[in-house]
Design an enzyme around this catalytic site. Structure first.
Site, PDB file in Angstrom:
ATOM      1  N   ASP A  69      35.995 -28.610  -1.864  1.00 16.31           N
ATOM      2  CA  ASP A  69      35.729 -29.904  -1.477  1.00 16.31           C
ATOM      3  C   ASP A  69      37.144 -30.723  -1.486  1.00 16.31           C
ATOM      4  O   ASP A  69      37.284 -31.266  -2.699  1.00 16.31           O
ATOM      5  CB  ASP A  69      34.724 -30.547  -1.990  1.00 16.31           C
ATOM      6  N   ARG A 108      33.576 -42.222   2.185  1.00 11.41           N
ATOM      7  CA  ARG A 108      34.096 -40.841   2.747  1.00 11.41           C
ATOM      8  C   ARG A 108      33.783 -40.903   4.301  1.00 11.41           C
ATOM      9  O   ARG A 108      34.218 -39.893   4.760  1.00 11.41           O
ATOM     10  CB  ARG A 108      33.096 -40.130   1.983  1.00 11.41           C
ATOM     11  N   ASP A 140      24.383 -26.534   1.940  1.00 13.69           N
ATOM     12  CA  ASP A 140      24.788 -27.349   0.892  1.00 13.69           C
ATOM     13  C   ASP A 140      24.485 -26.685  -0.462  1.00 13.69           C
ATOM     14  O   ASP A 140      23.789 -25.782  -0.269  1.00 13.69           O
ATOM     15  CB  ASP A 140      24.310 -28.825   0.828  1.00 13.69           C
ATOM     16  N   HIS A 150      27.584 -34.144   7.005  1.00 11.53           N
ATOM     17  CA  HIS A 150      26.616 -33.341   6.558  1.00 11.53           C
ATOM     18  C   HIS A 150      25.731 -33.505   7.849  1.00 11.53           C
ATOM     19  O   HIS A 150      24.738 -34.450   7.884  1.00 11.53           O
ATOM     20  CB  HIS A 150      25.848 -33.858   5.361  1.00 11.53           C
ATOM     21  N   ARG A 175      39.699 -32.659  -5.270  1.00 16.09           N
ATOM     22  CA  ARG A 175      39.477 -31.822  -6.591  1.00 16.09           C
ATOM     23  C   ARG A 175      40.792 -31.922  -7.337  1.00 16.09           C
ATOM     24  O   ARG A 175      40.911 -31.718  -8.501  1.00 16.09           O
ATOM     25  CB  ARG A 175      39.047 -30.589  -6.349  1.00 16.09           C
ATOM     26  N   HIS A 235      22.192 -34.979  -4.406  1.00 19.04           N
ATOM     27  CA  HIS A 235      22.506 -34.314  -5.844  1.00 19.04           C
ATOM     28  C   HIS A 235      21.491 -34.442  -6.771  1.00 19.04           C
ATOM     29  O   HIS A 235      21.350 -33.673  -7.529  1.00 19.04           O
ATOM     30  CB  HIS A 235      23.823 -34.666  -6.228  1.00 19.04           C
TER      31      HIS A 235
END
Length: 352
Positions: A73, A152, A265, A183, A81, A195
């Site tokens: 990601d 984002r 996901d 998504h 990352r 999450h």
């Protein structure tokens, strides 16, 4: 946990993408990589200390499981990352949308150019370190409701999202990397973070298709891969999109004509619990139309999934995943950063 024979170099890749525990492969990582159900690896910040270490790690992964798809990601902004040892700091996607809004002519041209250059830098730096796929771009609309999406997202207008995403994907393609839109069909309206909870979007199918899902329709065959949301849309299906054949087969593939790969996901997220334990969730996602399922940040769940997933290899899914492998040779880091192409891209990116 039952022992499994190591997968040979000629063995077909499986439908599971998993992570590894640290900055080097340990024995448990190697065992998981060689399991017949493994087909991909996703890296996180904990797997990175330096570029040299990252290159050794991706080489070791590729040697442990030839042909495995190595992903990350790496969107820009707060979802990037790798941030040190020379990696370019990428702005959040919203900055491109803000540039688009500055001027109807010059601002939009500048935003399209910046998106292309951002995609090129993002992909070329990852490829120089042995990574073949980034789960980007985010195609969610910025409704001002979802904190987990927030900056984002490129923009609140679906047409602008499509145009900027297409440009960013073009830059990635120049560097030889495929893109993955996420998504599907929408995570920008639902306020909960999948999450930690199961978000619900109670809008009608017509409203979602007219706005949030429109970029997937307009991008069409130029979109190589999609990741659905762990979100429930009760007016369409009681199941979250990633476990729903209605969303993945009836709407995404048949109605919108999508022909690329579909990744679930992370099955360790709270939003995936609606489908049961990790093995049940994986079966549900694959049955619904996913080609590959992700399990992250839980080695014990990864072990249960690898040993518990019982299904024959799917040739069509394997072909769609194989099509995401990078194209052409990657420039070494030093050669990339010394190139005129990179210098021009970096100069453009620093202006936004």
């Amino acid at each position: 946990m039952t022992a499994t024979a190591p997968a040979s170099a000629a063995a077909p890749l499986g439908p599971v993408m998993l992570d590894i525990e640290g900055t080097v492969l340990n024995d448990a990582d190697r065992r998981r990589l060689q399991h017949p159900n493994t087909g991909g690896v996703i890296l996180f910040t904990r797997n990175f200390e330096s570029r040299e270490q990252l290159c050794r790690l991706t080489q070791d992964i590729a040697e442990a499981r030839p042909g495995v798809l190595i992903a990350v990601d790496h969107e820009g902004g707060r979802v990037q990352r790798f941030r040190s040892d020379g990696f370019t700091t990428l702005p959040p996607m919203r900055r491109l949308g803000q540039l688009w809004d500055r001027d109807e002519s010059a601002g939009r041209i500048a935003a399209i150019k910046a998106a292309t250059e951002m995609g090129f830098i993002l992909a070329s730096e990852l490829r120089a370190c042995g990574i073949g796929l980034s789960f980007a771009p985010v195609l969610d609309l910025d409704w001002g409701r979802s904190k987990v999406i927030g900056d984002r997202a490129f923009h609140s207008d679906p047409r602008t999202v499509m145009l900027l995403a297409k440009s960013l994907m073009h830059g990635m393609q120049i560097a030889g990397m495929a893109a993955c839109g996420k998504h599907f069909p929408a995570h920008g309206w639902a306020e909960a973070d999948s999450h930690h909870a199961l978000p619900v979007d109670d809008r009608s199918l017509e409203a979602i298709l007219a706005d949030d899902a429109a970029p997937y329709d307009w991008l069409g065959l130029s979109l190589p891969a999609v990741m659905p949301a762990h979100v429930v849309y009760p007016k369409v299906d009681a199941k979250p999109a990633g476990f729903s054949s209605i969303w993945l087969n009836d709407i995404l593939r048949r109605r919108l004509g999508f022909a690329g790969a579909i990744f679930s996901d992370d099955l360790a997220m709270e939003g995936a619990r609606a489908a049961g334990d990790v093995v049940s969730s994986a079966h549900a996602a694959l049955d619904a139309g996913c080609d590959m399922v992700l399990i992250c940040n839980s080695p014990s769940k990864a072990d249960r999934l690898l040993d518990g997933l019982k299904r024959a290899p799917d040739a069509a899914s394997a072909a769609r995943i194989a099509a995401l492998q990078p194209v052409g040779p990657a420039l070494a880091w030093e050669a990339l950063h010394a190139s005129d192409r990179f210098a021009a891209a970096f100069k453009t990116l620093k202006k936004i």
